[in-house]
Design a protein around this motif. Structure first.
Motif, PDB file in Angstrom:
ATOM      1  N   LEU A  46       0.845  -1.191   0.000  1.00  0.00           N
ATOM      2  CA  LEU A  46       0.000   0.000   0.000  1.00  0.00           C
ATOM      3  C   LEU A  46       0.881   1.242   0.000  1.00  0.00           C
ATOM      4  O   LEU A  46       1.412   1.645   1.033  1.00  0.00           O
ATOM      5  CB  LEU A  46      -0.926  -0.013   1.210  1.00  0.00           C
ATOM      6  CG  LEU A  46      -1.812  -1.263   1.298  1.00  0.00           C
ATOM      7  CD1 LEU A  46      -2.505  -1.344   2.632  1.00  0.00           C
ATOM      8  CD2 LEU A  46      -2.818  -1.264   0.172  1.00  0.00           C
ATOM      9  N   GLU A  48      -0.087   4.304  -1.566  1.00  0.00           N
ATOM     10  CA  GLU A  48      -0.860   5.549  -1.646  1.00  0.00           C
ATOM     11  C   GLU A  48      -1.648   5.817  -0.377  1.00  0.00           C
ATOM     12  O   GLU A  48      -2.773   6.283  -0.419  1.00  0.00           O
ATOM     13  CB  GLU A  48      -1.809   5.494  -2.859  1.00  0.00           C
ATOM     14  CG  GLU A  48      -1.123   5.248  -4.193  1.00  0.00           C
ATOM     15  CD  GLU A  48      -0.128   6.331  -4.556  1.00  0.00           C
ATOM     16  OE1 GLU A  48      -0.376   7.511  -4.235  1.00  0.00           O
ATOM     17  OE2 GLU A  48       0.907   6.003  -5.152  1.00  0.00           O
ATOM     18  N   THR A  49      -1.057   5.533   0.768  1.00  0.00           N
ATOM     19  CA  THR A  49      -1.699   5.792   2.058  1.00  0.00           C
ATOM     20  C   THR A  49      -0.887   6.838   2.810  1.00  0.00           C
ATOM     21  O   THR A  49       0.221   7.188   2.400  1.00  0.00           O
ATOM     22  CB  THR A  49      -1.777   4.500   2.898  1.00  0.00           C
ATOM     23  OG1 THR A  49      -0.454   4.016   3.121  1.00  0.00           O
ATOM     24  CG2 THR A  49      -2.599   3.430   2.205  1.00  0.00           C
ATOM     25  N   GLU A  50      -1.441   7.331   3.914  1.00  0.00           N
ATOM     26  CA  GLU A  50      -0.721   8.339   4.697  1.00  0.00           C
ATOM     27  C   GLU A  50       0.659   7.835   5.103  1.00  0.00           C
ATOM     28  O   GLU A  50       1.652   8.553   5.029  1.00  0.00           O
ATOM     29  CB  GLU A  50      -1.528   8.722   5.938  1.00  0.00           C
ATOM     30  CG  GLU A  50      -0.908   9.846   6.722  1.00  0.00           C
ATOM     31  CD  GLU A  50      -1.764  10.286   7.896  1.00  0.00           C
ATOM     32  OE1 GLU A  50      -1.198  10.877   8.815  1.00  0.00           O
ATOM     33  OE2 GLU A  50      -2.990  10.042   7.892  1.00  0.00           O
TER      34      GLU A  50
END
Length: 86
Positions: A46, A48-50
């Motif tokens: 992942l 494209e997460t914070e």
């Protein structure tokens, strides 16, 4: 692993830059098991997460060493660059 060996391996990874060497770089900097990184699926990474991370969890064809082995591994610095290059 000794720092000199880690530096040599990391240098090799940067020089060759392939999918395999990027996985080696992730192994060097996360302390994850070979089977955990080798068993990653696309949806386990992942970016494209914070906080970009990989998810280590049991899958249909892959069991973890223990139930407590399920966890998230943050991707920062070299590991984030390597994951983006996969």
């Amino acid at each position: 692993m000794r720092e000199s060996i880690l530096n040599r391996l990391h240098g090799y990874v940067l020089e060759k830059s392939s999918q395999t060497t990027n996985m080696i770089d992730i192994l060097l900097f996360t302390d994850a098991r070979v089977s955990e990184i080798g068993g990653l699926w696309t949806e386990d990474v992942l970016l494209e997460t914070e906080v970009p991370h990989i998810i280590i969890h049991e899958k249909l064809l892959k069991r973890l060493k223990t139930k407590a082995s399920s966890h998230k591994v943050p991707l920062v610095g070299e590991t984030l660059l390597a994951a983006n290059a996969l």
